[in-house]
Motif scaffolding. Sequence first.
Motif, PDB file in Angstrom:
ATOM      1  N   HIS A  59     -12.448  -3.855   4.089  1.00  0.00           N
ATOM      2  CA  HIS A  59     -13.005  -4.889   3.212  1.00  0.00           C
ATOM      3  C   HIS A  59     -14.520  -4.830   3.102  1.00  0.00           C
ATOM      4  N   LYS A  60     -15.120  -3.855   3.762  1.00  0.00           N
ATOM      5  CA  LYS A  60     -16.586  -3.753   3.731  1.00  0.00           C
ATOM      6  C   LYS A  60     -17.028  -2.668   2.790  1.00  0.00           C
ATOM      7  N   GLN A  94      -0.898 -11.406  11.005  1.00  0.00           N
ATOM      8  CA  GLN A  94       0.117 -11.155  12.027  1.00  0.00           C
ATOM      9  C   GLN A  94       1.402 -11.944  11.745  1.00  0.00           C
ATOM     10  N   ALA A  95       1.265 -13.198  11.359  1.00  0.00           N
ATOM     11  CA  ALA A  95       2.427 -14.043  11.095  1.00  0.00           C
ATOM     12  C   ALA A  95       3.261 -13.539   9.916  1.00  0.00           C
ATOM     13  N   ASN A  96       2.605 -12.854   8.976  1.00  0.00           N
ATOM     14  CA  ASN A  96       3.297 -12.371   7.774  1.00  0.00           C
ATOM     15  C   ASN A  96       3.557 -10.872   7.775  1.00  0.00           C
ATOM     16  N   ASP A  97       3.244 -10.221   8.878  1.00  0.00           N
ATOM     17  CA  ASP A  97       3.401  -8.772   9.021  1.00  0.00           C
ATOM     18  C   ASP A  97       2.596  -8.017   7.970  1.00  0.00           C
ATOM     19  N   TYR A  98       1.369  -8.495   7.713  1.00  0.00           N
ATOM     20  CA  TYR A  98       0.439  -7.837   6.801  1.00  0.00           C
ATOM     21  C   TYR A  98      -0.556  -7.029   7.628  1.00  0.00           C
ATOM     22  N   VAL A  99      -1.085  -5.991   7.018  1.00  0.00           N
ATOM     23  CA  VAL A  99      -2.138  -5.212   7.659  1.00  0.00           C
ATOM     24  C   VAL A  99      -3.474  -5.816   7.257  1.00  0.00           C
ATOM     25  N   PHE A 100      -4.298  -6.117   8.256  1.00  0.00           N
ATOM     26  CA  PHE A 100      -5.671  -6.549   7.999  1.00  0.00           C
ATOM     27  C   PHE A 100      -6.592  -5.703   8.855  1.00  0.00           C
ATOM     28  N   ASN A 116       0.863  -1.163   0.000  1.00  0.00           N
ATOM     29  CA  ASN A 116       0.000   0.000   0.000  1.00  0.00           C
ATOM     30  C   ASN A 116       0.912   1.229   0.000  1.00  0.00           C
ATOM     31  N   GLU A 117       0.819   2.014  -1.056  1.00  0.00           N
ATOM     32  CA  GLU A 117       1.708   3.171  -1.205  1.00  0.00           C
ATOM     33  C   GLU A 117       1.481   4.216  -0.120  1.00  0.00           C
ATOM     34  N   LYS A 118       0.254   4.347   0.354  1.00  0.00           N
ATOM     35  CA  LYS A 118      -0.058   5.367   1.366  1.00  0.00           C
ATOM     36  C   LYS A 118       0.563   5.038   2.721  1.00  0.00           C
ATOM     37  N   THR A 119       0.506   3.759   3.109  1.00  0.00           N
ATOM     38  CA  THR A 119       1.002   3.373   4.431  1.00  0.00           C
ATOM     39  C   THR A 119       2.426   2.837   4.397  1.00  0.00           C
ATOM     40  N   GLY A 120       2.876   2.396   3.219  1.00  0.00           N
ATOM     41  CA  GLY A 120       4.196   1.782   3.114  1.00  0.00           C
ATOM     42  C   GLY A 120       4.225   0.362   3.658  1.00  0.00           C
ATOM     43  N   LYS A 121       3.057  -0.189   3.951  1.00  0.00           N
ATOM     44  CA  LYS A 121       2.961  -1.547   4.488  1.00  0.00           C
ATOM     45  C   LYS A 121       2.215  -2.437   3.496  1.00  0.00           C
ATOM     46  N   THR A 122       2.283  -3.731   3.738  1.00  0.00           N
ATOM     47  CA  THR A 122       1.592  -4.688   2.886  1.00  0.00           C
ATOM     48  C   THR A 122       0.222  -4.986   3.499  1.00  0.00           C
ATOM     49  N   HIS A 123      -0.814  -4.779   2.706  1.00  0.00           N
ATOM     50  CA  HIS A 123      -2.193  -4.970   3.152  1.00  0.00           C
ATOM     51  C   HIS A 123      -2.798  -6.198   2.471  1.00  0.00           C
ATOM     52  N   ILE A 124      -3.650  -6.886   3.189  1.00  0.00           N
ATOM     53  CA  ILE A 124      -4.404  -7.992   2.601  1.00  0.00           C
ATOM     54  C   ILE A 124      -5.284  -7.424   1.487  1.00  0.00           C
ATOM     55  N   TYR A 125      -5.209  -8.041   0.317  1.00  0.00           N
ATOM     56  CA  TYR A 125      -6.030  -7.639  -0.834  1.00  0.00           C
ATOM     57  C   TYR A 125      -7.507  -7.816  -0.460  1.00  0.00           C
ATOM     58  N   THR A 154      -6.875 -18.345  11.173  1.00  0.00           N
ATOM     59  CA  THR A 154      -7.733 -17.187  10.942  1.00  0.00           C
ATOM     60  C   THR A 154      -6.993 -16.131  10.134  1.00  0.00           C
ATOM     61  N   ILE A 155      -7.745 -15.243   9.535  1.00  0.00           N
ATOM     62  CA  ILE A 155      -7.133 -14.175   8.748  1.00  0.00           C
ATOM     63  C   ILE A 155      -6.286 -13.272   9.633  1.00  0.00           C
ATOM     64  N   GLU A 156      -6.709 -13.076  10.865  1.00  0.00           N
ATOM     65  CA  GLU A 156      -5.944 -12.248  11.792  1.00  0.00           C
ATOM     66  C   GLU A 156      -4.599 -12.892  12.121  1.00  0.00           C
ATOM     67  N   GLU A 157      -4.594 -14.198  12.352  1.00  0.00           N
ATOM     68  CA  GLU A 157      -3.349 -14.918  12.637  1.00  0.00           C
ATOM     69  C   GLU A 157      -2.423 -14.907  11.423  1.00  0.00           C
ATOM     70  N   TYR A 158      -3.011 -15.103  10.242  1.00  0.00           N
ATOM     71  CA  TYR A 158      -2.246 -15.103   8.995  1.00  0.00           C
ATOM     72  C   TYR A 158      -1.580 -13.736   8.777  1.00  0.00           C
TER      73      TYR A 158
END
Length: 86
Positions: free
Chosen positions: A85-86, A74-80, A40-49, A68-72
């Motif tokens: 998503h709504k 966190q384990a990969n340092d992704y933003v969820f 994500n260019e705005k945050t500089g972090k990787t976000h779940i698509y 869970t998506i939250e565990e996934y």
Amino acid sequence: MLQESVRQGGSDGWYLAFLEDRIKMRQGKKQVYGSQAKPNEKTGKTHIYPIGNVDSVNERRLEIGLETIEEYAQANDYVFDIDEHK
């Protein structure tokens, strides 16, 4: 065929999740299991698509043997953030 193999225990669920989600992502559609992420260019972090029907994503993930998506995330340092998503 892969869906049936996962249901019967012949294949790991992550194969199905990655394949289905990557196809959806490349088609510009929301993913099913939340296995794909992108920078994500705005945050500089990787976000779940984006995930379709996000309220039940953990049910779908657990059905095929994924955490869970939250565990996934966190384990990969992704933003969820479920609100994204709504």
